[in-house]
Structures are given as structure tokens and as C-alpha cells.
Design a protein around this motif. Structure first.
Motif, PDB file in Angstrom:
ATOM      1  N   TRP A  22       0.861  -1.189   0.000  1.00  0.00           N
ATOM      2  CA  TRP A  22       0.000   0.000   0.000  1.00  0.00           C
ATOM      3  C   TRP A  22       0.890   1.228   0.000  1.00  0.00           C
ATOM      4  O   TRP A  22       1.839   1.315   0.778  1.00  0.00           O
ATOM      5  N   GLY A  23       0.590   2.205  -0.867  1.00  0.00           N
ATOM      6  CA  GLY A  23       1.406   3.414  -0.944  1.00  0.00           C
ATOM      7  C   GLY A  23       0.612   4.660  -0.637  1.00  0.00           C
ATOM      8  O   GLY A  23      -0.563   4.776  -0.999  1.00  0.00           O
ATOM      9  N   MET A  24       1.265   5.606   0.033  1.00  0.00           N
ATOM     10  CA  MET A  24       0.631   6.899   0.302  1.00  0.00           C
ATOM     11  C   MET A  24       0.572   7.735  -0.979  1.00  0.00           C
ATOM     12  O   MET A  24      -0.360   8.499  -1.177  1.00  0.00           O
ATOM     13  N   VAL A  25       1.590   7.585  -1.827  1.00  0.00           N
ATOM     14  CA  VAL A  25       1.636   8.249  -3.137  1.00  0.00           C
ATOM     15  C   VAL A  25       2.053   7.197  -4.166  1.00  0.00           C
ATOM     16  O   VAL A  25       2.580   6.141  -3.815  1.00  0.00           O
ATOM     17  N   ALA A  26       1.845   7.481  -5.441  1.00  0.00           N
ATOM     18  CA  ALA A  26       2.121   6.510  -6.503  1.00  0.00           C
ATOM     19  C   ALA A  26       3.574   6.019  -6.485  1.00  0.00           C
ATOM     20  O   ALA A  26       3.837   4.833  -6.696  1.00  0.00           O
ATOM     21  N   ASN A  27       4.535   6.908  -6.210  1.00  0.00           N
ATOM     22  CA  ASN A  27       5.954   6.509  -6.200  1.00  0.00           C
ATOM     23  C   ASN A  27       6.257   5.463  -5.128  1.00  0.00           C
ATOM     24  O   ASN A  27       7.218   4.707  -5.273  1.00  0.00           O
TER      25      ASN A  27
END
Length: 168
Positions: free
Chosen positions: A74-79
Motif C-alpha cells: 500500500w502506498g501513500m503516493v504513486a511513487n
């Protein structure tokens, strides 16, 4: 003849009795009051404690591991979801009962389910030479594409973080 203050006092004492009724007449106030309590308020904000219509919440169900729907990257931002990057500071990986963050890790204990898309657990954590515990709630949203992690203690760590499911 009664004096004005005495008359006012007599009227004030008589008003509540008159307002409640004597049980006779066209209406039965106790029956009307019972009917009013059984109906929901026009605006739900008028009954924030659910006194008129109590809501029974499901009891948490104990689990042995974090359910599969919560597992993955799971990511907070796409990167954060790019495995080629070294600066994925917002990446959360959930595998089994283990949660891994950029510089800390924890193993969930006392895992409980509170509905199809919500679990809660205690999360003893360690990282950067420190140890602490975070009572945590995970909630899935948007058909399992979004994960909200709510930390409920300690005070300096309380807050919610929103993650997007990383592509497989």
C-alpha cells in the motif's frame, strides 16, 4: 384579593400540572409520549447518543491473522508503489500479521474484525532503535482499493493515514 406576586407564583405552580394533563380529556399524554419515543427524530443530529433508537454494534470477532483483503503493498503516493525506487517512505507492506513501514516494523496481536471491511489490533512496533505500541484500526474503502490506517494511541502518534493499493 391576592397580591400580584402571590398570583404569579400560583399560576407558575399550576402551569406544569395543566401542561401534563390530568389523564382525562381527549388525549392520553403518556401514550403520546411512548409513541413519540418509538419514532426516529426528524434530524438524526437531534439524538446523537441514539437514546431514541439505540444502535447495537457488532461485537468484534477474534482472528488469527490479518484477512487477505488487507494484505499486500500500500502506498501513500504513486511513487511508493514503484519497487525500483529507494525512497518509498510512504510504503506499507502487510504480510500475515506483520506490518512493515519504511523504517519500522510490527506484528499485530489481538486481531479483531468489526465488520467486513474493518479490523482492529494492537501493534507493538520497533524501528530506529526504539520500541512502542500502536493500537490500530484498518478500514478498507472503495472496493478494497483504499486502506485507512487509524492509530489511536499514544498521543504523539494518533492520526489517520490513507493508502492506495499498489498494483500487483
Amino acid at each position: 384579593m391576592m397580591r400580584a406576586p402571590t398570583l404569579c407564583l400560583a399560576l407558575m405552580l399550576a402551569l406544569p400540572v395543566a401542561a401534563c394533563g390530568s389523564g382525562g380529556g381527549a388525549g392520553n399524554n403518556s401514550q403520546q409520549a411512548a409513541t413519540a419515543q418509538a419514532e426516529p427524530p426528524a434530524k438524526l443530529t437531534e439524538d446523537p447518543d441514539n437514546a431514541l433508537l439505540p444502535v447495537t454494534l457488532p461485537s468484534p470477532v477474534a482472528l488469527n491473522a490479518i484477512p487477505a483483503a488487507f494484505q499486500g503493498r500500500w502506498g501513500m503516493v504513486a511513487n511508493d508503489c514503484d519497487p525500483k525506487r529507494a525512497d518509498t517512505k510512504g510504503l506499507l507492506t502487510i504480510a500475515g500479521d506483520r506490518l512493515s513501514f519504511y523504517e519500522s516494523r510490527g506484528t499485530a496481536t489481538r486481531i479483531r474484525r468489526e465488520g467486513a471491511d474493518r479490523i482492529l489490533f494492537d501493534l507493538p512496533m520497533s524501528g530506529e532503535g526504539m520500541s512502542w505500541s500502536e493500537p490500530t484500526i484498518l478500514t478498507l474503502k472503495d472496493d478494497g482499493r483504499v486502506l485507512v490506517r487509524d492509530v489511536t494511541a499514544p498521543a504523539d502518534r494518533v492520526g489517520a493515514t490513507r493508502y492506495q493499493k499498489c498494483p500487483a
